[in-house]
Design an enzyme around this catalytic site. Structure first.
Site, mmCIF file in Angstrom:
data_model
loop_
_atom_site.group_PDB
_atom_site.id
_atom_site.type_symbol
_atom_site.label_atom_id
_atom_site.label_comp_id
_atom_site.label_asym_id
_atom_site.label_seq_id
_atom_site.Cartn_x
_atom_site.Cartn_y
_atom_site.Cartn_z
ATOM 1 N N GLU A 157 0.837 -1.194 0.000
ATOM 2 C CA GLU A 157 0.000 0.000 0.000
ATOM 3 C C GLU A 157 0.872 1.245 0.000
ATOM 4 O O GLU A 157 1.700 1.428 0.896
ATOM 5 C CB GLU A 157 -0.912 0.031 1.233
ATOM 6 C CG GLU A 157 -2.017 -1.000 1.223
ATOM 7 C CD GLU A 157 -2.991 -0.814 2.376
ATOM 8 O OE1 GLU A 157 -4.055 -1.453 2.349
ATOM 9 O OE2 GLU A 157 -2.684 -0.029 3.305
ATOM 10 N N CYS A 158 0.707 2.095 -0.998
ATOM 11 C CA CYS A 158 1.356 3.403 -1.083
ATOM 12 C C CYS A 158 2.884 3.279 -0.982
ATOM 13 O O CYS A 158 3.550 3.062 -1.979
ATOM 14 C CB CYS A 158 0.801 4.347 -0.017
ATOM 15 S SG CYS A 158 1.133 6.084 -0.361
ATOM 16 N N ALA A 159 3.464 3.406 0.210
ATOM 17 C CA ALA A 159 4.909 3.261 0.357
ATOM 18 C C ALA A 159 5.377 1.902 -0.147
ATOM 19 O O ALA A 159 6.444 1.785 -0.757
ATOM 20 C CB ALA A 159 5.312 3.444 1.818
#
Length: 809
Positions: free
Chosen positions: A335-337
């Site tokens: 997720e994201c990072a």
């Protein structure tokens, strides 16, 4: 019915001090002997990190958009289990929610759902009676929301506070505390910016002081009475065991990314995976060399990998192991990072290369609160399923979606999904969508265990080498060079001191008068050709950095890394949040002045830089100067450069300071002596901050002696000799194919791999480099020494590398 004393900390708008009051109240109540739990309205990960630090329990989020209205009270009761009182920190203004929804997911919405009384925080730094009008309006706006009292923040004079209290009495709103204006107690969201608790070594000290101030200035008994006025809740606590089940008899290892670069995750995620029969093991992508043994699932949550891109990329061992695991089919959620970490590159720095995209930082902030639709059957989803989530990032990817997109958001396909991995910018709270946790756990149960490519013995040795220090910024080479070891860790010139210098030092010791730094100041002024108002003797460079850190209330201090860490540590000790600009190995650690933020009001860099040895052009460094900014150049090793090429020590520029140290070049580390020169207004301000007699008599004598005419020739001779020694060391490294950085300093930064402890066991000390931001444990700094000493090092390196090769065969 469940009894839970509780209250909501809210405000009319962002920036009023909610986080300061909520976090300080958690800390104060805990010190007073209460079991407290912290909760945050909305999706934010950062504030709950400070709640956790203050309360000693996991910080929790309460977000109707992410988990649904019906789960808010059960999640509150779950998070507060065993607590005496729950403190719920609001988000934005009290009634501000999702746009177009009449305040859905606002603080007021959560206060209503949880039947919690509200304490309103008002920043009164720039208002008086109007504060009461604002509070009265907030109290009357929605009858379902009960405002039980007010806390005044950033209060000024007693007269003004009394005026505000009288005004609030007219609208029947009691004042429960008055926190005075104190820059050192600015709200954690401002004081710490987008910096998580895990990233700040001073977080505990800051929270302790905040708790003390809240206990002194707020009425804790009255606040507890407000919390106890909350009615009992007709609900049962949320339990992960009611949402998921174990899919098999074994307990597969799920490797969960943590450490400074990956701090964003909801605690319920781990609880759900544990309830689903998994063993969650946290690993640190910055320091661990391989995934946990037997990994059968990988969870890469949110964080700030862009800040640590160089360090993440430098850990090629873990990135390689991660890539092999994902390629082998180990179930992976990013997720994201996590998406950025799995990308091919991040701001031009090589990442894991699993997801076929490149990511770059942008000026645009993406912040949205969407409903997402699954476009494919995948590891986590089935086509057509809907989830709610949030996005918060300043990066963009070269491709928004793969051939099999993860989601459709706002009519556009985004993200990447396969049967074994799922990656996108979207953060999903799995407590609101537990089926995702169940599917991931089921896949982990089915997966084959992944084993690291390195032999266990080598991994254990490497892990020991990358030992995490409590305060890495305050780790220096002298710690490495213990008795009995051949010292190549400390950069002190290894020949004897000149006789004339020893005589001057002994004479100063025999002098029984209090030290007078004026002779040193006069000698420096004559040596540099500058007025005495432009020079200041100091007790080494360390005192100078401390004075600079205390000089002003720096708003955005910038330190260019990797470099000597004492300036960074001094700024943090002074309560400043430091912005780091990284020089990267892929371009030889050269410095790009365009990377320095325009609003940086203090910029610190070394020249030549410790530990890289890179000598930056003087005109490039000088170009940083501009109105409203102080540029500090650490030239501690400039005297090792023949002719002091690229020095700014004699340049007279507004807003420029040069700091010098005499200890290394003249072999007197026990005599703390150095000086500052530059802008006379700044030098004068530093002098007024300096402790009387801080520059000892021997230090004064050293400055006078080392700036005399006869010392100039000796200094140049030493610089030339250091150059010859360095050339011999570099030739040996090059012959062995060892990566190293072109240096103009009395040391060389080399990438030996994880052999520092093996060299130490063989009797040789080199300086670990992973304490310098931007470097990992594969780098070491090697002090330049005479040829015979260097040959001893090179021979030992050969033997250690041969033994390592034999161990891996």
């Amino acid at each position: 019915m469940v009894t839970l004393p509780r209250l909501v900390i809210a405000a009319p708008s962002t920036g009023q001090g909610k986080t300061t009051i909520a976090t300080g109240l958690l800390a104060a109540l805990r010190v007073a002997g209460h079991q407290v739990s912290g909760h945050k309205v909305g999706p934010d990960y950062i504030d709950p990190g400070y709640h956790a630090l203050a309360s000693g329990r996991p910080g929790r989020n309460l977000d109707p958009h992410l988990v649904g209205v019906d789960r808010i009270v059960p999640l509150l009761l779950h998070g507060a289990a065993g607590a005496d009182v729950a403190i719920i920190e609001g988000v934005m203004g009290l009634h501000d929610g999702r746009l177009g929804t009449d305040g859905f997911a606002s603080t007021a919405h959560v206060a209503t759902l949880t039947q919690s009384p509200v304490v309103l925080v008002l920043d009164v730094a720039r208002q008086s009676r109007s504060a009461a009008a604002v509070a009265a309006g907030m109290a009357a706006y929605d009858p379902a929301v009960r405002i039980a009292g007010v806390v005044l923040n950033s209060a000024g004079s007693q007269r003004n506070v009394a005026e505000i209290i009288r005004s609030l009495e007219r609208v029947a709103l009691p004042v429960l505390g008055v926190l005075p204006r104190d820059e050192a107690l600015a709200t954690p969201s401002r004081h710490l910016g987008l910096v998580t608790a895990a990233e700040r070594p001073d977080s505990v000290r800051m929270l302790e002081r905040l708790g003390e101030q809240v206990a002194r200035h707020l009425d804790l008994d009255a606040l507890l009475d407000v919390a106890r006025s909350a009615p009992d809740l007709d609900s049962t606590p949320w339990s992960p065991h009611d949402e998921v089940h174990a899919a098999g008899s074994g307990r597969p290892v799920v490797a969960l990314a943590g450490g400074r670069a990956f701090t964003f995750r909801y605690p319920e995620t781990e609880e759900l995976l544990t309830a689903a029969g998994c063993d969650v093991v946290v690993f640190d992508p910055l320091t661990d060399l391989a995934l946990p043994a037997g990994t059968q699932g990988i969870y890469l949550g949110g964080g700030f990998p862009e800040v640590y891109a160089a360090e993440l990329a430098a850990n090629r061992s873990l990135i390689g192991d991660l890539g092999r695991a994902v390629d082998a089919g180990v179930p992976t959620v990013a997720e994201c990072a996590g998406l950025l970490y799995l990308a091919e590159t991040l701001d031009g720095v090589d990442m894991a290369g699993v997801v076929p995209v490149s990511a770059t930082m942008t000026k645009r902030l993406t912040l949205r609160y969407p409903r997402a639709i699954a476009l494919n059957d995948s590891l986590l989803t089935r086509t057509g399923e809907q989830v709610t989530g949030h996005e918060f990032h300043r990066t963009s990817t070269s491709v928004e979606a793969g051939e099999r997109p993860a989601w459709e958001i706002d009519g556009e396909p985004v993200g990447f999904a396969t049967d074994t991995w799922h990656a996108s910018y979207l953060h999903v709270h799995w407590a609101g969508h537990p089926l995702l946790a169940q599917r991931f756990a089921d896949a982990a149960h089915r997966a084959l265990p992944h084993e690291p490519a390195l032999p266990v013995s080598v991994v254990e040795e490497v892990v020991a080498e990358a030992e995490v220090l409590l305060d890495p910024l305050r780790h220096h080479g002298d710690v490495e060079a213990r008795a009995g070891l051949l010292d190549l860790a400390v950069n002190v010139y290894s020949r004897e001191r000149p006789t004339w210098l020893d005589e001057a030092l002994h004479a100063a010791i025999d002098d029984t008068a209090y030290p007078d730094a004026e002779p040193a100041r006069t000698a420096l002024a004559e040596h540099l050709g500058r007025p005495s108002t432009e020079v200041l003797p100091t007790a080494g460079a360390a005192e100078a950095f401390t004075l600079v850190a205390r000089l002003r209330a720096w708003q955005r201090p910038v330190v260019v890394h990797p470099q000597f860490t004492e300036p960074h540590a001094a700024l943090e000790q002074a309560g400043r949040r430091v912005t780091t600009v990284l020089c990267r190995p892929d371009n030889g650690f050269t410095f790009d002045p365009e990377a320095v933020p325009q609003d940086g009001d203090l910029v610190v860099l070394g020249n030549p830089t410790n530990p890289t040895g890179v000598l930056h052009p003087a005109d490039v460094v000088a170009s940083l100067c501009r109105p409203g900014r102080l540029v500090v150049v650490d030239e501690a090793f400039m005297d090792a450069v023949p002719g002091e090429a690229e020095s700014l020590v004699r340049e007279r520029l507004d807003g420029l300071l040069v700091i010098r140290s005499l200890t290394k070049h003249w072999s007197i580390p026990g005599i703390r002596t150095g000086y500052v020169t530059g802008d006379p207004r700044v030098v004068g301000d530093l002098a007024r901050l300096q402790t009387p007699w801080s520059v000892a008599g021997p230090a004064v004598a050293a400055i006078v002696a080392c700036t005399a005419t006869r010392a100039v020739a000796e200094s140049e001779s030493r610089a030339l000799e250091i150059g010859r020694w360095r050339k011999h060391l570099v030739a040996g490294l090059r012959e062995r194919g060892i990566e190293h950085v072109t240096s103009r300093a009395p040391f060389v930064l080399a990438r030996l791999g994880h052999v520092r402890l093996a060299l130490r066991n063989a009797g040789i000390a080199v300086r670990r480099a992973d304490t310098f931001p931007g470097l990992d444990a594969t780098w070491v700094r090697i002090a330049v020494r005479p040829e015979a000493t260097t040959d001893q090092l090179l021979t030992t390196i050969d033997r250690v590398l041969e033994q390592r090769l034999a161990a891996t065969c």
